[in-house]
Design an enzyme around this catalytic site. Structure first.
Site, PDB file in Angstrom:
ATOM      1  N   ARG A   6       0.827  -1.210   0.000  1.00 50.04           N
ATOM      2  CA  ARG A   6       0.000   0.000   0.000  1.00 50.04           C
ATOM      3  C   ARG A   6       0.860   1.258   0.000  1.00 50.04           C
ATOM      4  NH1 ARG A   6      -2.626   0.833   5.978  1.00 50.04           N
ATOM      5  NH2 ARG A   6      -0.855   0.167   7.226  1.00 50.04           N
ATOM      6  N   SER A  13      -5.487   4.376   4.959  1.00 48.90           N
ATOM      7  CA  SER A  13      -5.211   2.945   4.812  1.00 48.90           C
ATOM      8  C   SER A  13      -4.781   2.600   3.385  1.00 48.90           C
ATOM      9  CB  SER A  13      -6.456   2.126   5.169  1.00 48.90           C
ATOM     10  OG  SER A  13      -6.898   2.426   6.475  1.00 48.90           O
ATOM     11  N   GLU A  70     -19.188   3.767  -1.333  1.00 50.41           N
ATOM     12  CA  GLU A  70     -18.408   3.149  -2.409  1.00 50.41           C
ATOM     13  C   GLU A  70     -19.160   3.148  -3.737  1.00 50.41           C
ATOM     14  OE1 GLU A  70     -19.033   1.730   0.574  1.00 50.41           O
ATOM     15  OE2 GLU A  70     -17.072   1.776   1.560  1.00 50.41           O
ATOM     16  N   PHE A  86     -14.911  -4.182  -0.333  1.00 46.66           N
ATOM     17  CA  PHE A  86     -16.022  -3.236  -0.479  1.00 46.66           C
ATOM     18  C   PHE A  86     -16.167  -2.764  -1.924  1.00 46.66           C
ATOM     19  CE2 PHE A  86     -14.655  -2.272   4.062  1.00 46.66           C
ATOM     20  CZ  PHE A  86     -15.453  -3.278   4.559  1.00 46.66           C
ATOM     21  N   ASP A 108      -8.665  -7.646  11.177  1.00 47.98           N
ATOM     22  CA  ASP A 108     -10.052  -7.190  11.032  1.00 47.98           C
ATOM     23  C   ASP A 108     -11.018  -8.338  10.777  1.00 47.98           C
ATOM     24  OD1 ASP A 108      -9.861  -4.509  11.631  1.00 47.98           O
ATOM     25  OD2 ASP A 108      -9.346  -3.931   9.588  1.00 47.98           O
TER      26      ASP A 108
END
Lengths: 311, 275
Positions: free
Chosen positions: A8, A35, A56, A81, A115
């Site tokens: 990332r 993130s 989204e 998502f 998560d």
């Protein structure tokens, strides 16, 4: 172990560099910019950065509008998502009209480990791969991430870019020649071919080393472009080895493994086996989860050996 | 608007109603109700308001229209053909194999269509993206989005409503085709909208009202919307589903139903005049 860089971070920096070179780049974010690291772009180019909050569907549909205006939108959120909540505009706006939108789905596979399963993406490839006109790219290290971001910005059309959250060993050097649609052979061996995508490629390489200690020679291929897939490199590996094992942090239904099996069943029928998800995972340490859910180097090597017996 | 101009636009709307009934009767498929309710709105946009050039459909800085309630596309196609985006002969092939005129608007097949629509609730978001794109390009272009009233039951509409307000998209003009009827029944029966004007006002929109079957009223509301600063505009256009054909008016059953030969004769007789 080689140097580790989080995918990332590499993505965020690559997007920022792209923004400096091309003023047509805009970035959209759904409140996870810290993130996804799209925030790096947003801090430098606030006028071209649109944080839409937790919406989204709206974000991806907005990107279609930007593309129709000649911009190159990079859309950012978690892979899970992006491909569930925004599946409608991905399919019926962006892919249908071949709009020039780049959808960066991060935290793919089990990489958002703590998560839990709700945040882990194990069906995203299957969805985007089944949609006509889509290009699907899944990167394995920081260098490949940077090169992929540059390449997809040059390509005119919809792209899904699959990114991991996790720090990943750097496999490639700056001279790496990344080409959309071209697989990369990292090792050549005649006994079995291991075809992998994403950061789990590193475990595939480790598995090949374990096999080597037992006198088994493995080919290892990196498939960064899952669609359109490099049929030639897959068929050649099957010809050489007669046994193909796929490795992906994704469901074994509809992902890389299915894509490879489709190529071989139509061109060069070969025994194939799959390392991937058949269940939801859970919360936990990323490396522990990879071991528990069958992605460890030892597990991959053992599966390769079983496959060789099927030849 | 002069009386003469108003008459011209009214005549054009009547002609479009005739053509619509001719085509939908001929092909025995398509959506008459919602096409008839947006006739004046779409015609006013294409023949009175929008800065577009059929000879240069991709002209930079042009206004754009998104038919978010994509099922009403026969009325869009009639307007595009009349403006010269494609030959009028094409209209009779609507919804047929190998025709560029799809059952719902398709950007990559039909000249003049700015966005593919059909699955409801996406046009406002895409229109917002276009509006913000025009702002980055510093043009005066307006982005028009026609929404169905049933359509705004979709959650995505309200995501877009929040975002358009945040980003101060005052070049985004949405028009609500408020005919009060959806596929399965009236909005009151299926899913009431409540006080839709207050809802958009509370989302930070410039809310205007018009009579959606009066070209002068539609035109005046658009002029007011164009003056908005910082706020996106929502024009609530009161309309009648199936407008102009009494047995279709206000009837959910005419959302998408083939027109029989007998109904066709009745409809044509009622419309009268025109062709």
């Amino acid at each position: 172990m080689s140097k580790q860089i989080a995918i990332r971070d590499a993505y965020g920096e690559a997007l920022l560099e792209l923004g400096k070179k091309n003023e047509k780049i805009v970035a959209l974010e759904a409140d996870v910019g810290a993130s996804t690291k799209s925030i790096l772009f947003g801090e430098v180019f606030p006028d071209r950065y649109f944080n839409v909050g937790i919406s989204e569907f709206n974000m991806v549909a907005m990107a279609a509008g930007f593309a129709q205006e000649g911009f190159i939108p990079f859309v950012n959120t978690f892979a899970v998502f992006m491909t569930t909540r925004a599946s409608d505009p991905i399919q019926s706006l962006i892919a249908y009209d071949k709009l020039n939108v780049k959808m960066a789905g991060t935290y793919a596979g089990l990489s958002d480990s703590y998560d839990g399963a709700s945040h882990q993406a194990i069906t995203d490839i299957a969805f985007v791969r089944s949609i006509p006109n889509m290009t699907v790219i899944s990167v394995s290290d920081a260098v490949e991430t940077k090169k992929a971001v540059e390449a997809i910005a040059e390509y005119d059309g919809p792209v899904y870019l699959r990114l991991s959250r996790a720090p990943a060993p750097v496999i490639f050097d700056e001279n790496y020649d990344f080409q959309i649609g071209k697989g990369v052979e990292l090792r050549t061996g005649k006994d079995v071919a291991i075809i992998a995508t994403g950061t789990i490629l590193h475990n595939a390489l480790k598995a090949a080393e374990l096999l080597e200690e037992e006198g088994i020679e493995a080919t290892v291929i990196n498939i960064h472009t899952i669609k359109p897939i490099d049929e030639e490199i897959i068929i050649n590996a099957a010809r050489l080895t007669g046994a193909v094992l796929t490795v992906e942090e994704h469901s074994i239904y509809g992902g890389l493994g299915s894509a490879v099996a489709e190529v071989l069943s139509q061109n060069y029928p070969t025994p194939v086996d799959f390392v991937g998800a058949t269940t939801f995972a859970e919360s936990g340490d990323y490396d522990e989860l990879l071991e528990k859910y069958g992605y460890g180097a030892r597990t991959i090597a053992d599966k390769a050996k079983q496959l060789i017996n099927r030849k | 608007m002069t009386k003469e101009r108003k008459k011209e636009l009214q005549d054009l709307c009547l002609k479009f109603r005739h053509d619509l009934i001719d085509i939908l009767h001929s092909i025995q498929t398509g959506h008459p109700g919602g096409s008839l309710s947006c006739t004046e709105i779409v015609t006013t946009l294409y023949f009175e308001k929008m800065n577009i050039d059929p000879k240069d459909p991709q002209k930079e800085g042009r206004d754009r229209f998104i038919l978010s309630k994509g099922h009403a596309c026969p009325m869009l196609y009639l307007n595009l053909a009349e403006r010269g985006f494609f030959p009028k002969e094409d209209l009779k092939h609507l919804r047929q194999t190998d025709s560029h005129l799809q059952g719902h608007p398709c950007f990559h097949k039909t000249p003049g269509v700015e966005l593919s629509t059909g699955p409801l609730g996406m046009g406002l978001s895409a229109g917002l993206g276009m509006a913000l794109g025009e702002k980055l390009k510093k043009t005066d272009a307006k982005i028009y989005v026609l929404l169905g009233d049933g359509e705004i039951q979709e959650g995505g509409i309200w995501e877009a409503a929040m975002a358009a307000s945040k980003f101060k998209a005052d070049n985004l003009i949405a028009i609500l085709d408020y005919n009060g009827v959806q596929l399965d029944g009236t909005l009151e029966e299926i899913m009431p909208l409540g006080d839709v004007a207050s809802k958009f006002e509370s989302f930070g929109w410039n809310v205007l009202h018009c009579d959606g079957h009066d070209v002068e009223s539609v035109s005046a509301a658009i002029d007011k919307a164009k003056e908005s600063t910082d706020k996106p505009s929502m024009i609530i256009a009161r309309t009648v589903k199936g407008k102009g054909i009494s047995f279709m008016e206000g009837k959910n059953t005419w959302h998408g139903k083939p027109i029989s030969d007998e109904e066709y004769k009745m409809a044509k007789a009622e419309l009268g005049g025109g062709n």
